[in-house]
Scaffold this motif. Structure first.
Motif, PDB file in Angstrom:
ATOM      1  N   THR A   1      37.638  37.725  35.942  1.00  0.00           N
ATOM      2  CA  THR A   1      36.564  37.894  34.962  1.00  0.00           C
ATOM      3  C   THR A   1      36.935  38.976  33.953  1.00  0.00           C
ATOM      4  N   ARG A   2      36.746  38.631  32.669  1.00  0.00           N
ATOM      5  CA  ARG A   2      36.972  39.631  31.619  1.00  0.00           C
ATOM      6  C   ARG A   2      35.833  40.657  31.646  1.00  0.00           C
ATOM      7  N   ILE A   3      36.122  41.858  31.195  1.00  0.00           N
ATOM      8  CA  ILE A   3      35.145  42.955  31.227  1.00  0.00           C
ATOM      9  C   ILE A   3      33.897  42.599  30.425  1.00  0.00           C
ATOM     10  N   ILE A   4      34.046  41.956  29.275  1.00  0.00           N
ATOM     11  CA  ILE A   4      32.867  41.563  28.491  1.00  0.00           C
ATOM     12  C   ILE A   4      31.981  40.613  29.292  1.00  0.00           C
TER      13      ILE A   4
ATOM     14  N   ARG B   1      26.144  47.012  24.107  1.00  0.00           N
ATOM     15  CA  ARG B   1      25.776  48.446  24.124  1.00  0.00           C
ATOM     16  C   ARG B   1      26.211  49.116  25.422  1.00  0.00           C
ATOM     17  N   GLN B   2      26.885  48.344  26.293  1.00  0.00           N
ATOM     18  CA  GLN B   2      27.357  48.900  27.563  1.00  0.00           C
ATOM     19  C   GLN B   2      28.774  49.455  27.410  1.00  0.00           C
ATOM     20  N   GLU B   3      29.034  50.489  28.140  1.00  0.00           N
ATOM     21  CA  GLU B   3      30.385  51.022  28.307  1.00  0.00           C
ATOM     22  C   GLU B   3      30.601  51.070  29.812  1.00  0.00           C
ATOM     23  N   LEU B   4      31.627  50.356  30.317  1.00  0.00           N
ATOM     24  CA  LEU B   4      31.911  50.343  31.754  1.00  0.00           C
ATOM     25  C   LEU B   4      33.047  51.304  32.064  1.00  0.00           C
ATOM     26  N   SER B   5      32.886  52.018  33.164  1.00  0.00           N
ATOM     27  CA  SER B   5      33.891  52.990  33.585  1.00  0.00           C
ATOM     28  C   SER B   5      34.241  52.748  35.052  1.00  0.00           C
ATOM     29  N   TRP B   6      35.515  52.855  35.357  1.00  0.00           N
ATOM     30  CA  TRP B   6      36.001  52.788  36.729  1.00  0.00           C
ATOM     31  C   TRP B   6      36.955  53.954  36.928  1.00  0.00           C
TER      32      TRP B   6
ATOM     33  N   GLN C   1      37.933  55.889  33.867  1.00  0.00           N
ATOM     34  CA  GLN C   1      38.614  55.142  32.799  1.00  0.00           C
ATOM     35  C   GLN C   1      37.640  54.144  32.193  1.00  0.00           C
ATOM     36  N   PHE C   2      37.546  54.138  30.870  1.00  0.00           N
ATOM     37  CA  PHE C   2      36.692  53.162  30.209  1.00  0.00           C
ATOM     38  C   PHE C   2      37.445  51.849  30.086  1.00  0.00           C
ATOM     39  N   LEU C   3      36.756  50.749  30.368  1.00  0.00           N
ATOM     40  CA  LEU C   3      37.373  49.432  30.455  1.00  0.00           C
ATOM     41  C   LEU C   3      37.219  48.664  29.143  1.00  0.00           C
ATOM     42  N   LYS C   4      38.304  48.052  28.701  1.00  0.00           N
ATOM     43  CA  LYS C   4      38.313  47.299  27.445  1.00  0.00           C
ATOM     44  C   LYS C   4      37.807  45.887  27.688  1.00  0.00           C
ATOM     45  N   ASP C   5      36.962  45.423  26.770  1.00  0.00           N
ATOM     46  CA  ASP C   5      36.287  44.132  26.902  1.00  0.00           C
ATOM     47  C   ASP C   5      37.224  42.951  27.122  1.00  0.00           C
TER      48      ASP C   5
ATOM     49  N   GLN D   1      41.369  42.170  37.168  1.00  0.00           N
ATOM     50  CA  GLN D   1      42.740  42.088  37.673  1.00  0.00           C
ATOM     51  C   GLN D   1      43.684  42.981  36.873  1.00  0.00           C
ATOM     52  N   ASN D   2      43.529  42.981  35.538  1.00  0.00           N
ATOM     53  CA  ASN D   2      44.387  43.817  34.690  1.00  0.00           C
ATOM     54  C   ASN D   2      44.320  45.284  35.093  1.00  0.00           C
ATOM     55  N   TYR D   3      43.148  45.723  35.506  1.00  0.00           N
ATOM     56  CA  TYR D   3      42.949  47.126  35.899  1.00  0.00           C
ATOM     57  C   TYR D   3      43.244  47.367  37.378  1.00  0.00           C
ATOM     58  N   HIS D   4      43.566  46.313  38.116  1.00  0.00           N
ATOM     59  CA  HIS D   4      43.817  46.402  39.566  1.00  0.00           C
ATOM     60  C   HIS D   4      42.608  46.996  40.285  1.00  0.00           C
ATOM     61  N   ILE D   5      41.432  46.557  39.855  1.00  0.00           N
ATOM     62  CA  ILE D   5      40.188  47.029  40.470  1.00  0.00           C
ATOM     63  C   ILE D   5      40.034  46.322  41.808  1.00  0.00           C
ATOM     64  N   PRO D   6      39.938  47.084  42.899  1.00  0.00           N
ATOM     65  CA  PRO D   6      39.855  46.474  44.218  1.00  0.00           C
ATOM     66  C   PRO D   6      38.430  45.999  44.551  1.00  0.00           C
ATOM     67  N   PRO D   7      38.301  45.124  45.546  1.00  0.00           N
ATOM     68  CA  PRO D   7      36.964  44.720  45.992  1.00  0.00           C
ATOM     69  C   PRO D   7      36.148  45.945  46.421  1.00  0.00           C
TER      70      PRO D   7
END
Length: 161
Positions: free
Chosen positions: A31-34, A52-57, A60-64, A69-75
């Protein structure tokens, strides 16, 4: 041995943190961040539109256009939702002002520093004031109740005796 056992999962659960609320979403890993932002708005009923949302993990702020997967965000990772807000900063109660779109997780001090960096405005010994009250530089904008359209005034700090 199952040949599919080494494949990454197609779906994963993420934890969404917003304004003191914790929710979970089950979403495809690709899934894309947007699209995550749209799901947060639609499925979790977070009253902040996706644009109007800004997501952070992990800070780090995530690009839409990128994916989880690109960010290697784990479950079961936690994503924090910040709200982009527009504020006006007036100089010494004059009509002259600057407009900034920042996220509500910005501190008052960071907003002042941005004003200094972008405009060269001297911020030393100055405070941001809202409705007659000085804001603490360490306070997050949402905690200081700074919301969309808030008018702030950069004024000389005056110690209370």
């Amino acid at each position: 041995m199952d040949p599919d056992s080494n494949l990454p999962p197609a779906n994963m659960r993420i934890i969404v943190l917003w304004s003191g609320t914790i929710s979970t979403l089950e979403i495809p890993v690709a899934t894309r961040i947007i699209e995550v932002k749209l799901l947060i708005w639609e499925a979790l009923h977070v009253p902040v539109p996706a644009d109007r949302q800004e997501l952070s993990w992990e800070g780090q702020f995530l690009k839409d256009e990128l994916t989880l997967q690109n960010y290697h965000i784990p479950p079961n990772a936690s994503l924090t939702v910040f709200n982009k807000i527009e504020v006006k900063i007036y100089l010494e109660y004059s009509r002259f002002h600057f407009v900034y779109v920042v996220y509500d997780g910005t501190t008052v001090g960071e907003l002042k520093a941005k004003l200094h960096a972008d405009q060269g405005i001297d911020i030393e010994h100055k405070v941001l004031r809202m409705n007659g009250s000085d804001l603490d530089d360490r306070a997050l904008l949402w905690a200081a109740r700074v919301t969309e359209g808030t008018k702030l005034h950069l004024v000389e700090y005056q110690s209370r005796r």
